[in-house]
Design an enzyme around this catalytic site. Structure first.
Site, PDB file in Angstrom:
ATOM      1  N   GLU A  83     -26.237 -25.510  -2.434  1.00 43.03           N
ATOM      2  CA  GLU A  83     -25.339 -25.733  -2.081  1.00 43.03           C
ATOM      3  C   GLU A  83     -24.254 -24.377  -1.734  1.00 43.03           C
ATOM      4  O   GLU A  83     -23.755 -24.497  -1.179  1.00 43.03           O
ATOM      5  CB  GLU A  83     -24.231 -26.861  -3.101  1.00 43.03           C
ATOM      6  CG  GLU A  83     -22.768 -26.898  -3.036  1.00 43.03           C
ATOM      7  CD  GLU A  83     -22.351 -27.367  -3.740  1.00 43.03           C
ATOM      8  OE1 GLU A  83     -22.005 -29.204  -4.099  1.00 43.03           O
ATOM      9  OE2 GLU A  83     -21.879 -27.334  -5.031  1.00 43.03           O
ATOM     10  N   THR A 136     -48.466 -39.961  -4.082  1.00 41.89           N
ATOM     11  CA  THR A 136     -48.774 -41.427  -4.084  1.00 41.89           C
ATOM     12  C   THR A 136     -47.485 -41.804  -5.204  1.00 41.89           C
ATOM     13  O   THR A 136     -47.166 -42.000  -5.514  1.00 41.89           O
ATOM     14  CB  THR A 136     -49.850 -41.027  -5.350  1.00 41.89           C
ATOM     15  OG1 THR A 136     -50.918 -40.329  -5.132  1.00 41.89           O
ATOM     16  CG2 THR A 136     -50.371 -42.696  -6.415  1.00 41.89           C
ATOM     17  N   ASN A 204     -35.965 -27.591 -12.282  1.00 43.21           N
ATOM     18  CA  ASN A 204     -35.378 -28.558 -11.765  1.00 43.21           C
ATOM     19  C   ASN A 204     -34.549 -29.772 -12.490  1.00 43.21           C
ATOM     20  O   ASN A 204     -35.164 -28.829 -14.115  1.00 43.21           O
ATOM     21  CB  ASN A 204     -36.598 -29.444 -11.246  1.00 43.21           C
ATOM     22  CG  ASN A 204     -35.636 -30.281 -10.286  1.00 43.21           C
ATOM     23  OD1 ASN A 204     -34.970 -30.620  -9.765  1.00 43.21           O
ATOM     24  ND2 ASN A 204     -36.692 -30.703  -9.124  1.00 43.21           N
ATOM     25  N   ASN A 254     -35.371 -30.960  -1.688  1.00 46.04           N
ATOM     26  CA  ASN A 254     -34.236 -29.990  -1.011  1.00 46.04           C
ATOM     27  C   ASN A 254     -33.277 -30.769  -1.233  1.00 46.04           C
ATOM     28  O   ASN A 254     -33.356 -32.430  -0.683  1.00 46.04           O
ATOM     29  CB  ASN A 254     -34.217 -30.214   0.004  1.00 46.04           C
ATOM     30  CG  ASN A 254     -33.570 -29.799   1.393  1.00 46.04           C
ATOM     31  OD1 ASN A 254     -34.025 -30.618   2.128  1.00 46.04           O
ATOM     32  ND2 ASN A 254     -32.607 -28.901   1.713  1.00 46.04           N
ATOM     33  N   ASP A 257     -28.097 -32.206   2.364  1.00 45.08           N
ATOM     34  CA  ASP A 257     -26.412 -31.914   2.449  1.00 45.08           C
ATOM     35  C   ASP A 257     -26.099 -29.894   2.158  1.00 45.08           C
ATOM     36  O   ASP A 257     -25.579 -29.351   2.964  1.00 45.08           O
ATOM     37  CB  ASP A 257     -25.325 -32.398   1.454  1.00 45.08           C
ATOM     38  CG  ASP A 257     -25.753 -31.931   0.363  1.00 45.08           C
ATOM     39  OD1 ASP A 257     -26.118 -31.671  -0.012  1.00 45.08           O
ATOM     40  OD2 ASP A 257     -24.290 -31.531  -0.123  1.00 45.08           O
ATOM     41  N   LYS A 297     -38.896 -42.109   1.393  1.00 46.29           N
ATOM     42  CA  LYS A 297     -39.763 -41.343   0.155  1.00 46.29           C
ATOM     43  C   LYS A 297     -41.034 -41.341   0.303  1.00 46.29           C
ATOM     44  O   LYS A 297     -41.814 -40.873   0.715  1.00 46.29           O
ATOM     45  CB  LYS A 297     -39.133 -42.137  -1.690  1.00 46.29           C
ATOM     46  CG  LYS A 297     -40.186 -41.515  -2.504  1.00 46.29           C
ATOM     47  CD  LYS A 297     -39.188 -42.113  -3.944  1.00 46.29           C
ATOM     48  CE  LYS A 297     -39.925 -40.805  -4.573  1.00 46.29           C
ATOM     49  NZ  LYS A 297     -38.869 -41.189  -5.859  1.00 46.29           N
ATOM     50  N   TRP A 325     -30.649 -38.177   0.070  1.00 45.69           N
ATOM     51  CA  TRP A 325     -30.572 -37.650  -0.995  1.00 45.69           C
ATOM     52  C   TRP A 325     -31.323 -35.716  -1.350  1.00 45.69           C
ATOM     53  O   TRP A 325     -30.727 -35.252  -1.370  1.00 45.69           O
ATOM     54  CB  TRP A 325     -30.610 -37.904  -1.885  1.00 45.69           C
ATOM     55  CG  TRP A 325     -29.799 -37.910  -3.111  1.00 45.69           C
ATOM     56  CD1 TRP A 325     -30.118 -37.181  -4.065  1.00 45.69           C
ATOM     57  CD2 TRP A 325     -28.413 -37.663  -3.008  1.00 45.69           C
ATOM     58  NE1 TRP A 325     -29.191 -36.683  -5.436  1.00 45.69           N
ATOM     59  CE2 TRP A 325     -27.462 -36.894  -4.697  1.00 45.69           C
ATOM     60  CE3 TRP A 325     -27.212 -38.466  -2.544  1.00 45.69           C
ATOM     61  CZ2 TRP A 325     -26.382 -36.423  -5.201  1.00 45.69           C
ATOM     62  CZ3 TRP A 325     -26.245 -37.751  -3.319  1.00 45.69           C
ATOM     63  CH2 TRP A 325     -25.437 -37.591  -4.187  1.00 45.69           C
ATOM     64  N   TYR A 423     -29.100 -51.242   9.917  1.00 48.61           N
ATOM     65  CA  TYR A 423     -30.360 -51.444  10.647  1.00 48.61           C
ATOM     66  C   TYR A 423     -31.484 -51.522   9.146  1.00 48.61           C
ATOM     67  O   TYR A 423     -32.386 -50.543   9.293  1.00 48.61           O
ATOM     68  CB  TYR A 423     -30.485 -49.910  11.117  1.00 48.61           C
ATOM     69  CG  TYR A 423     -29.729 -49.006  11.866  1.00 48.61           C
ATOM     70  CD1 TYR A 423     -30.392 -49.386  13.627  1.00 48.61           C
ATOM     71  CD2 TYR A 423     -28.208 -48.442  12.733  1.00 48.61           C
ATOM     72  CE1 TYR A 423     -29.797 -49.319  14.543  1.00 48.61           C
ATOM     73  CE2 TYR A 423     -28.154 -48.149  13.614  1.00 48.61           C
ATOM     74  CZ  TYR A 423     -28.576 -48.901  14.741  1.00 48.61           C
ATOM     75  OH  TYR A 423     -28.204 -48.347  16.069  1.00 48.61           O
TER      76      TYR A 423
END
Length: 985
Positions: A83, A136, A204, A254, A257, A297, A325, A423
């Site tokens: 960001e 997996t 992370n 990643n 946004d 995902k 996200w 959708y």
């Protein structure tokens, strides 16, 4: 790429030299009679780039905040995020617009590419990825205490339809996206395993479901060779469970946004006159890979899990075409690490959508359509889908509700009865995280709606006022502005009760509704915006824009006014773009447009009074900082491991976990996990405040919560750019006075047989280039050609004569000074040696300007006798482009990687196309090469230890056109150190 320009301001501003972050000096800007908004933008730019302010690290990386003791998405101030990088791009775009100097934008992108976009060396096994089996399956859970989640493979992954297309387009599938979180100063101590010369390290945090807040996360390295964490397991066993120890691995995540915002910034750069295709193409490439954020995902078919039984996707039926996200990718490390994986994300939040990026990446007028064959079409679908998404999620009042998911509870559970769908995805009021709920913060309104307002302006300005996309952008923006401005105040303070609800003149709570009248008190110089929202109901099922009747059953209550600087910047830009679009559509401001314009101006003027010389900041009371001391970070029983700060977790002070949350383990505190936090200069203040003010029984701060003034980089950029955009769009200011272009940079010459080839970097604003030549260094020079391209071949030269060249750039405004001089001596082409051994070559990658040289070889024996490979050497000639220590890697050899070695040899006298060569040789295990046989493929890779870039375009042995094995004379072979085949430069 730097064009001199002067902006007329009412004073002379002598700006300080930029830190390494600035990459070049901040221009001195002189002048008269322009707006206060223009002046304030440039003053804030100076503050941000001044080394004394402390926004940038020694490696030139923007910190999340100047202050270190902070805990929000990043849990330490001197981390940074993707960001922050994306906001840096936006800052430099508007600086380029004001000054004509785009070099800082390019330097910012270079820094981003070097430090937060993992390069090839940082994702070394991505080539082993199988797009037919992306990853997996492991379920997501609501509480961190239920983790680790077993890798069950219960639902087979669908097919990844992008991988082959991207490999075909770029020559590899190494993802060109930012990892979201960087430990800038290596505060956590994990280090950068795959880029050891970098201080900044990939880390992370969030990995354990929607309830895992920043207070409950466990920081861990993204390059996990199991040096830290649990012995033989690293940190992976905290998050996923396998039948054996997890393998060493690298993995990145990643935030869609941020990359979309970087693309958005480059769109505006192009619109404002920037034209360097090298960097515009990088933005296109980023957008190409960003499409992974459109996928479920595990690549499950969209909507197929509504009944709890998802179906594997077979291609683009797994794409929801929204910005999810995240997207993640990873692979193995070390021996046996020849595997890789990729996932998308099933949850789409309204706050992450970016209709401007989608427009830029899909529309020819947007100008950033990526190279892959289906990318433009995908982004066109995404643009329509995102606009529909906002229309579907807009509440009766005008605020935008949360989002949708393709995987209920993160485990493809059946949707609850009566759930509204978009959708075939299920509505969620708070997608992704719940502590605090992800759509309660007003910033998640201002961020995305600023982008919708931009698109409204873009379409109105180009005269597209009848399309469905324009109608959706206008409707969403106008309704949102009507709602939000009732709760936004300049020079007055709204009246609220103790729980933060707005009150009307009669002292009654305002619990939603339209055109509300909030009671206020005069407060000159103050500004106030909503802080939080409360949601009820859900949107109607989506059945297309033409059939949409609004959402009478979806409501929001607005509350908790505050003074969030970053949100203010985005909010002002949303109002500003709406006002500019309103004028572009109608020829002049309507009453609504004028109200938005005037409110923007009042908010900007009020905000300037909060500038403390480092940036615009307000006091923040942090009631959540009691959680620094709470025991709430879950670690399962039996797990014990070492962190990069030297401590072992969970440690002796852990307490038993709460069994009602599903776990069997212990809880540690923030400081138990990160002991270095107690060394922070503000720790004692927070600790004293906690001990003397926080009531542990009532969980209330009885004598006030800790107060901080923070200088968040993104917030400051949001405010700086708000001043610039107001000036540009409302005042009509900001365009630099055009001047003649700067002298061309990076002039290089390559000699051949009675010819000299010259090339140089494109110069901003140049319409043509003049090449001048002399046989004497320093001239006088004579003009030999005027061209519009950035290359020229001079064939009017004589072999064995040294020539000196300069170049100048010209536009309608004048001609630049001459470039730096280069010299070259053309010579007759040497005759290549011929023999029984032949070298075949294949280019490893076609990016001539990255930080690796990749090349693959085969050596063929066309003779009648076997050759002992211990006696054979192959040379690859190149220019080092900045003399640094280098490393050789054999990524693959059919004969065995250990049988291939190399040395680097610097030429005593540089020649055309080379000042070094890599000499590949073979160990005893390589054996002999029989007649008619070849060595098999040998994949080589070279990098400098500081990971700086090469420029291979003029290298003697480099040929980007040789994508399949071809005999290549410029990779000469030697037997017993005697040239037996090929050509030396």
């Amino acid at each position: 790429m730097v064009m001199s320009a002067v902006l007329v301001l009412p004073l002379t501003m002598g700006f300080a030299q930029a830190s390494p972050a600035g990459a070049s000096a901040v221009k001195s800007v002189t002048a008269s009679a322009v707006s206060s908004e223009a002046t304030r933008f440039l003053q804030m730019y100076k503050q941000l780039k001044d080394p004394a302010s402390g926004y940038f690290s020694k490696e030139g990386i923007p910190y999340h905040s100047v202050e270190t003791l902070i805990s929000e998405a990043p849990d330490y101030g001197h981390l940074t995020t993707s960001e922050a990088y994306s906001y840096w791009m936006w800052l430099e775009v508007l600086y380029g617009h004001y000054t004509g100097d785009w070099s800082n934008l390019e330097s910012a992108w270079d820094n981003m590419e070097k430090y937060i976009i993992p390069g090839k060396e940082a994702q070394p096994t991505m080539g082993n990825y199988n797009p037919n089996s992306p990853a997996t399956y492991a379920a997501e859970y609501s509480q961190p205490d239920v983790y680790p989640s077993r890798l069950t493979g219960q639902y087979a992954g669908g097919k990844d339809p992008l991988d082959s297309e991207l490999k075909s387009t770029y020559g590899n599938n190494q993802t060109y996206l930012m990892h979201w979180l960087l430990d800038v100063d290596n505060w956590y101590g994990f280090g950068n395993l795959l880029n050891p010369s970098h201080t900044a390290a990939y880390i992370n945090t969030f990995q354990r479901g929607g309830q895992e807040s920043v207070w409950e996360a466990i920081p861990h390295p993204s390059q996990d060779n199991q040096k830290f964490g649990k012995p033989n397991q690293g940190f992976m066993s905290l998050f996923t469970k396998e039948d054996q120890n997890p393998a060493p691995q690298w993995r990145y995540t990643n935030a869609t946004d941020a990359d979309a915002r970087a693309v958005q910034a480059m769109y505006w750069a192009k619109e404002l006159g920037y034209d360097n295709e090298v960097y515009l193409n990088k933005a296109k490439k980023m957008g190409d890979y960003l499409r992974y954020g459109m996928y479920d995902k595990y690549f499950q078919k969209i909507g197929s899990g509504a009944n709890g039984n998802p179906t594997s996707g077979s291609g683009k039926d797994a794409s929801h075409y929204l910005m999810a996200w995240y997207t993640s990718w990873g692979g193995g490390l070390g021996q046996g690490g020849n595997w890789a994986w990729r996932i998308g994300a099933s949850h789409a939040h309204q706050g992450y959508q970016n209709v401007v990026a989608a427009y830029a990446l899909s529309d020819k007028d947007g100008g950033l359509v990526p190279k892959s064959p289906t990318a433009g079409q995908d982004w066109g679908t995404s643009l329509q889908r995102q606009l529909e998404f906002y229309t579907w999620l807009q509440s009766d009042e005008g605020a935008i509700a949360g989002g949708a998911t393709n995987s209920w509870d993160g485990s493809y559970k059946a949707y609850p009865a009566g759930t509204s769908t978009f959708y075939d995805m299920a509505y969620e009021s708070a997608p992704v995280y719940h502590d605090p709920p992800s759509n309660n913060w007003f910033g998640m309104q201002a961020w995305p709606m600023e982008r919708v307002a931009e698109l409204y302006y873009i379409l109105a300005k180009k005269g597209d006022t009848s399309s469905e996309q324009f109608k959706m952008a206008k409707q969403a923006t106008e309704k949102w502005v009507k709602w939000s401005k009732d709760y936004a105040f300049a020079n007055e303070r709204p009246v609220t009760d103790a729980q933060g609800y707005y009150l009307d003149a009669q002292g009654k709570r305002i619990m939603g509704g339209k055109n509300v009248k909030v009671a206020t008190k005069e407060a000159q110089g103050e500004f106030w915006l909503p802080g939080n929202l409360e949601w009820s109901g859900q949107p109607d099922k989506w059945n297309g824009f033409a059939n949409h009747k609004g959402n009478s059953g979806l409501h929001v209550v607005t509350k908790n006014p505050g003074q969030d600087i970053g949100v203010l910047g985005s909010y002002v830009k949303a109002l500003t773009f709406y006002a500019a679009g309103n004028k572009a559509e109608n020829g002049d401001y309507t009453e609504m447009g004028k109200e938005a314009k005037d409110l923007s101006k009042s908010l900007l003027d009020a905000a300037w009074g909060y500038n403390d010389g480092v940036g615009i900041t307000t006091k923040e009371a942090h009631e959540d900082y009691s959680r620094y001391f709470a025991k709430e970070t879950y670690i399962p029983n039996g797990w014990s491991g070492k962190t990069g700060q030297g401590n072992t977790i969970p440690g002796k002070d852990a307490v038993p976990s709460d069994p009602s949350k599903g776990g069997n383990g212990t809880y540690s505190s923030y400081a138990d996990i990160r002991p270095n936090i107690v060394k922070d200069p503000m720790w004692s203040y927070v600790k004293d405040k906690y001990e003397n003010s926080f009531n542990k029984e009532t969980k209330k701060w009885e004598n006030g919560a800790p107060e901080f003034t923070y200088h968040r980089f993104w917030s400051q950029v949001d405010m700086a750019t708000a001043y610039a955009e107001y000036d540009r769009l409302i005042n009509g200011g900001g365009t630099a006075e055009p001047t003649a272009p700067k002298a061309p940079k990076n002039l290089k010459a390559t000699g051949g047989d009675a010819e000299v080839t010259l090339n140089w970097s494109k110069t901003f604003g140049a319409e043509s280039y003049t090449l001048k030549r002399s046989t004497t260094s320093g001239g006088p020079y004579e003009a030999v050609a005027t061209v519009t391209d950035v290359t020229y071949k001079d064939t009017n030269v004589v072999n064995d004569t040294t020539y000196y060249y300069v170049a100048s750039a010209t536009s309608s405004l004048g001609t630049s000074e001459d470039s730096q001089e280069v010299s070259i001596t053309p010579t007759a082409a040497p005759v290549p040696a011929t023999g029984d051994l032949v070298a075949m070559y294949r280019v490893g990658d076609t990016n001539a300007g990255d930080n690796h040289i990749r090349s693959s070889f085969r050596i063929v024996n066309k003779g009648e006798e076997a050759v002992d490979l211990q006696n054979v050497k192959l040379r690859y000639y190149y220019t080092i482009d900045g003399d640094k220590a280098q490393e050789f890697h054999c990524d693959y050899a059919q004969m065995g990687n250990g049988n291939v070695k190399a040395q680097f040899v610097k030429l005593d006298t540089p020649v055309a196309g080379a000042d070094y060569y890599m000499e590949v040789s073979f160990g005893p295990g390589a054996g002999s090469l029989a007649p008619g046989q070849d060595t098999g493929e040998i994949q080589t890779r070279v990098n400098k230890t500081d990971w700086s870039n090469y420029n291979e375009s003029d290298d003697f042995s480099y040929d980007p056109t040789k994508s399949s094995y071809t005999e290549w004379e410029k990779a000469p072979l030697y037997v017993n150190d005697k040239l037996v085949w090929g050509l030396q430069p």
